[in-house]
Design a protein around this motif. Structure first.
Motif, PDB file in Angstrom:
ATOM      1  N   GLN B 123      32.995 -43.400  17.338  1.00  0.00           N
ATOM      2  CA  GLN B 123      33.845 -42.284  16.953  1.00  0.00           C
ATOM      3  C   GLN B 123      33.445 -40.998  17.674  1.00  0.00           C
ATOM      4  OE1 GLN B 123      33.421 -41.153  12.917  1.00  0.00           O
ATOM      5  NE2 GLN B 123      35.139 -39.732  12.974  1.00  0.00           N
ATOM      6  N   ILE B 124      32.139 -40.747  17.769  1.00  0.00           N
ATOM      7  CA  ILE B 124      31.674 -39.520  18.414  1.00  0.00           C
ATOM      8  C   ILE B 124      32.042 -39.529  19.898  1.00  0.00           C
ATOM      9  CG2 ILE B 124      29.585 -38.276  19.116  1.00  0.00           C
ATOM     10  CD1 ILE B 124      28.411 -38.861  16.385  1.00  0.00           C
ATOM     11  N   PHE B 125      31.883 -40.694  20.524  1.00  0.00           N
ATOM     12  CA  PHE B 125      32.261 -40.782  21.942  1.00  0.00           C
ATOM     13  C   PHE B 125      33.737 -40.438  22.129  1.00  0.00           C
ATOM     14  CE2 PHE B 125      34.211 -43.162  25.412  1.00  0.00           C
ATOM     15  CZ  PHE B 125      33.481 -42.693  26.489  1.00  0.00           C
ATOM     16  N   ARG B 126      34.575 -41.018  21.288  1.00  0.00           N
ATOM     17  CA  ARG B 126      36.014 -40.786  21.432  1.00  0.00           C
ATOM     18  C   ARG B 126      36.381 -39.322  21.176  1.00  0.00           C
ATOM     19  NH1 ARG B 126      39.125 -45.450  21.501  1.00  0.00           N
ATOM     20  NH2 ARG B 126      37.847 -47.307  21.425  1.00  0.00           N
ATOM     21  N   GLN B 135      30.527 -30.576  21.002  1.00  0.00           N
ATOM     22  CA  GLN B 135      29.492 -31.218  20.179  1.00  0.00           C
ATOM     23  C   GLN B 135      29.302 -30.510  18.846  1.00  0.00           C
ATOM     24  OE1 GLN B 135      25.813 -32.216  22.142  1.00  0.00           O
ATOM     25  NE2 GLN B 135      26.821 -32.657  24.073  1.00  0.00           N
ATOM     26  N   ALA B 136      29.354 -29.175  18.882  1.00  0.00           N
ATOM     27  CA  ALA B 136      29.155 -28.421  17.641  1.00  0.00           C
ATOM     28  C   ALA B 136      30.279 -28.729  16.648  1.00  0.00           C
ATOM     29  CB  ALA B 136      29.104 -26.927  17.935  1.00  0.00           C
ATOM     30  N   ALA B 137      31.496 -28.826  17.152  1.00  0.00           N
ATOM     31  CA  ALA B 137      32.640 -29.113  16.278  1.00  0.00           C
ATOM     32  C   ALA B 137      32.513 -30.510  15.677  1.00  0.00           C
ATOM     33  CB  ALA B 137      33.942 -28.986  17.066  1.00  0.00           C
ATOM     34  N   ILE B 138      32.034 -31.473  16.484  1.00  0.00           N
ATOM     35  CA  ILE B 138      31.874 -32.836  15.989  1.00  0.00           C
ATOM     36  C   ILE B 138      30.788 -32.882  14.907  1.00  0.00           C
ATOM     37  CG2 ILE B 138      31.176 -35.179  16.615  1.00  0.00           C
ATOM     38  CD1 ILE B 138      32.438 -34.643  19.380  1.00  0.00           C
ATOM     39  N   ALA B 139      29.685 -32.165  15.159  1.00  0.00           N
ATOM     40  CA  ALA B 139      28.605 -32.128  14.174  1.00  0.00           C
ATOM     41  C   ALA B 139      29.132 -31.580  12.845  1.00  0.00           C
ATOM     42  CB  ALA B 139      27.447 -31.271  14.693  1.00  0.00           C
ATOM     43  N   ARG B 140      29.944 -30.519  12.934  1.00  0.00           N
ATOM     44  CA  ARG B 140      30.536 -29.941  11.716  1.00  0.00           C
ATOM     45  C   ARG B 140      31.465 -30.941  11.049  1.00  0.00           C
ATOM     46  NH1 ARG B 140      31.019 -25.246  14.480  1.00  0.00           N
ATOM     47  NH2 ARG B 140      33.164 -25.685  15.067  1.00  0.00           N
ATOM     48  N   GLU B 141      32.293 -31.577  11.865  1.00  0.00           N
ATOM     49  CA  GLU B 141      33.288 -32.493  11.333  1.00  0.00           C
ATOM     50  C   GLU B 141      32.633 -33.650  10.579  1.00  0.00           C
ATOM     51  OE1 GLU B 141      36.853 -33.577  13.808  1.00  0.00           O
ATOM     52  OE2 GLU B 141      35.933 -35.545  13.743  1.00  0.00           O
ATOM     53  N   SER B 147      21.697 -32.611  17.039  1.00  0.00           N
ATOM     54  CA  SER B 147      20.865 -33.549  17.799  1.00  0.00           C
ATOM     55  C   SER B 147      21.292 -34.995  17.529  1.00  0.00           C
ATOM     56  CB  SER B 147      19.383 -33.341  17.491  1.00  0.00           C
ATOM     57  OG  SER B 147      19.053 -33.875  16.234  1.00  0.00           O
ATOM     58  N   SER B 148      21.828 -35.269  16.346  1.00  0.00           N
ATOM     59  CA  SER B 148      22.354 -36.612  16.093  1.00  0.00           C
ATOM     60  C   SER B 148      23.561 -36.886  16.976  1.00  0.00           C
ATOM     61  CB  SER B 148      22.775 -36.762  14.623  1.00  0.00           C
ATOM     62  OG  SER B 148      21.697 -36.533  13.778  1.00  0.00           O
ATOM     63  N   VAL B 149      24.405 -35.871  17.139  1.00  0.00           N
ATOM     64  CA  VAL B 149      25.575 -36.026  18.007  1.00  0.00           C
ATOM     65  C   VAL B 149      25.113 -36.292  19.441  1.00  0.00           C
ATOM     66  CG1 VAL B 149      27.609 -34.873  18.957  1.00  0.00           C
ATOM     67  CG2 VAL B 149      27.026 -34.562  16.555  1.00  0.00           C
ATOM     68  N   GLU B 150      24.135 -35.492  19.901  1.00  0.00           N
ATOM     69  CA  GLU B 150      23.610 -35.680  21.264  1.00  0.00           C
ATOM     70  C   GLU B 150      23.068 -37.087  21.455  1.00  0.00           C
ATOM     71  OE1 GLU B 150      20.590 -32.757  22.088  1.00  0.00           O
ATOM     72  OE2 GLU B 150      21.994 -31.108  21.712  1.00  0.00           O
ATOM     73  N   LYS B 151      22.279 -37.551  20.482  1.00  0.00           N
ATOM     74  CA  LYS B 151      21.659 -38.869  20.613  1.00  0.00           C
ATOM     75  C   LYS B 151      22.717 -39.957  20.669  1.00  0.00           C
ATOM     76  CE  LYS B 151      17.151 -37.964  18.570  1.00  0.00           C
ATOM     77  NZ  LYS B 151      17.083 -37.189  17.322  1.00  0.00           N
ATOM     78  N   ASP B 152      23.741 -39.829  19.828  1.00  0.00           N
ATOM     79  CA  ASP B 152      24.795 -40.839  19.822  1.00  0.00           C
ATOM     80  C   ASP B 152      25.562 -40.830  21.142  1.00  0.00           C
ATOM     81  OD1 ASP B 152      24.046 -41.617  17.359  1.00  0.00           O
ATOM     82  OD2 ASP B 152      25.879 -41.042  16.303  1.00  0.00           O
ATOM     83  N   LEU B 153      25.788 -39.637  21.682  1.00  0.00           N
ATOM     84  CA  LEU B 153      26.490 -39.558  22.964  1.00  0.00           C
ATOM     85  C   LEU B 153      25.657 -40.205  24.063  1.00  0.00           C
ATOM     86  CD1 LEU B 153      28.082 -35.989  22.815  1.00  0.00           C
ATOM     87  CD2 LEU B 153      29.280 -38.176  22.844  1.00  0.00           C
ATOM     88  N   GLN B 154      24.351 -39.932  24.052  1.00  0.00           N
ATOM     89  CA  GLN B 154      23.472 -40.560  25.042  1.00  0.00           C
ATOM     90  C   GLN B 154      23.572 -42.077  24.966  1.00  0.00           C
ATOM     91  OE1 GLN B 154      21.368 -39.794  27.505  1.00  0.00           O
ATOM     92  NE2 GLN B 154      20.829 -37.626  27.346  1.00  0.00           N
TER      93      GLN B 154
END
Lengths: 313, 170
Positions: B123-126, B135-141, B147-154
């Motif tokens: 979901q985060i990738f999409r 990334q900030a908007a996804i973290a909020r959403e 950093s969790s968003v970053e790790k998942d994207l990596q």
């Protein structure tokens, strides 16, 4: 070639590719510094960029294929005929994004023994019994994933309220109705108005006091109940007519948040009556054992109801 | 603010930032083309309609990066006579049906790869790569940390890069 880029460097390069894609990225000097630090960084970055663009390009190629494969095989299968197929597909695709606040389905979930009630914008209400998951697909469309919920629906003939559960579609026709989906199967009972079970297939119309049950892959069976008793779990009353102990045990587990199971030999003890869920788990278990002619013993974290020899059959 | 003063403003910023932009372009592999890229950029920003730019400096760097990519892509396709595997859909060599089939099969594999990393990574990738959410908007959403968003994207990008290597080897 990628083979020449060390994993560590490739990871760094991908990190920059990812960060630069964020519209909020502003650290261009740091990016330039990283590129300058080592001549291997630029080719690593270009390689990561090329991989990213190629893969992202795939996702843009064939949206039709995306729609088919986004369906996870472990999930319930929606089998609806005709024009509803597109809508059902949309539901399944949206499934991966069950996030409160996000666009798309919102999932509500209760722990065993918990209750939750929520109101929809049009005045409809959904009351969740314990151990229940309901996904709100949109404001006139919910899915009962598991457990039990009472739907009090503001009727709109132009936009009927739809409840899906385990491949089954229920359509309201002006309605208060209760739906249970657990290991014993599906049960739908109607208090007011009417519900249409599988409008595109069987189209069974359920009137107030009707109760439909489907066990496993069997045929739906309609029996009568008291309309006033539909959703009586909210008031701490479980009302039964010729119910199996297995079903009573599943209901009590959900309502009280304790695990109750029906032991061997209890399958053919039919139960008719009302069980109050007031007074604490111990008292309720004692009451059930007395009412159903079984013996309750502790089993692990929960309780087991076993047939007493010579119990009336 | 009228159109000419806005674009004029951006061009003024470009002049001010010329040394930084040139350094960036050099590091980015523009070589002798760095001045040409800036020239392209100059024309581009004089051609765009005036709209407020929140961070003009960052806007120029991003625009420079895009101009550079376009030029590199163009020279790449001039140099290469062979079609890249990801150009399958645009290639005239393979019949239409076959191209679509291969692309769909690869898409299916890519989707399975993402889902295997878990629904959240998928979901985060999409949201990030395909919907263009920050990334900030996804973290909020999702109510999770940046950093969790970053790790998942990596994780997602790594898996897709490995899959691309596999496709290349096919």
């Amino acid at each position: 070639m990628n083979g020449q880029v060390s994993d560590y460097l490739a990871e760094d390069a991908r990190g920059w590719v990812i960060r630069l894609q964020d519209t909020a990225f502003a650290d261009w000097d740091a990016f330039a510094e990283w590129l300058e630090r080592d001549p291997a960084h630029l080719p690593a970055y270009n390689s990561a960029l090329e991989a990213d663009e190629a893969m992202a390009g795939l996702f843009r190629l064939a949206p039709a294929a995306a729609a088919q494969t986004a369906v996870r095989p472990s999930r319930r299968l929606f089998l609806i005929s005709g024009g509803a197929v597109a809508a059902a597909l949309a539901v399944v695709i949206g499934w991966t994004s069950l996030v409160p606040g996000a666009k798309g389905p919102v999932e509500y979930r209760t722990a065993p023994g918990e209750r939750q009630e929520f109101a929809l914008a049009d005045g409809s209400r959904i009351v969740l019994n314990g151990d229940t998951r309901v996904a709100l697909i949109d404001k006139r469309h919910a899915e009962l994933i598991e457990g039990e919920a009472l739907f009090e629906v503001r009727h709109d003939a132009a936009r009927p309220f739809i409840v899906k559960t385990g491949g089954v579609t229920l359509e309201d026709a002006g309605t208060v109705f209760n739906v249970v989906r657990d290991e014993t199967g599906l049960r739908v009972s109607v208090a007011e108005g009417a519900v249409i079970y599988q409008p595109q297939a069987d189209a069974v119309r359920l009137a107030p006091g009707d109760a439909l049950s489907v066990a496993g892959a069997g045929r739906p069976e309609v029996t009568r109940t008291m309309a006033a008793d539909v959703g009586s779990w909210r008031g701490g009353q479980l009302v039964y007519r010729n119910a199996t102990l297995e079903r009573v045990a599943a209901d009590v587990s959900r309502n009280l948040g304790i695990q109750v199971r029906a032991g061997k030999g209890t399958g053919d003890i039919p139960f008719t009556g009302t069980i109050s869920t007031q007074g604490g788990p111990g008292a309720v278990i004692e009451r059930i054992a007395a009412l159903t002619g079984t013996r309750a013993t502790r089993a692990g974290n929960g309780w087991m109801l076993d047939a007493i020899d010579g119990a009336p059959r | 603010m009228d159109s000419s003063s806005q674009t004029g403003g951006l061009q003024r910023v470009l002049e001010n930032e010329r040394p930084r932009l040139l350094r960036f372009l050099a590091a980015r592999g523009a070589g002798d083309d760095a001045e040409d890229v800036l020239q392209d950029l100059w024309h581009k920003i004089s051609g765009v309609e005036a709209r407020p730019v929140a961070d003009p400096v960052s806007y120029l760097f991003r625009a420079a990066e895009n101009v550079l990519r376009d030029r590199q892509r163009a020279s790449l396709s001039r140099d290469r006579r062979q079609h890249e595997w990801h150009d399958l859909a645009g290639s005239d060599d393979a019949p239409q049906g076959e191209r679509v089939l291969i692309a769909r099969e690869r898409l299916r594999e890519a989707e399975a790869t993402l889902l295997a990393l878990g629904p959240r990574v998928d979901q985060i990738f999409r949201r990030y790569r395909l919907d263009g959410l920050g990334q900030a908007a996804i973290a909020r959403e999702l109510g999770i940390s940046l950093s969790s968003v970053e790790k998942d994207l990596q994780k997602a990008y790594r898996a897709l890069a490995q899959l691309k290597d596999k496709f290349d080897a096919e």
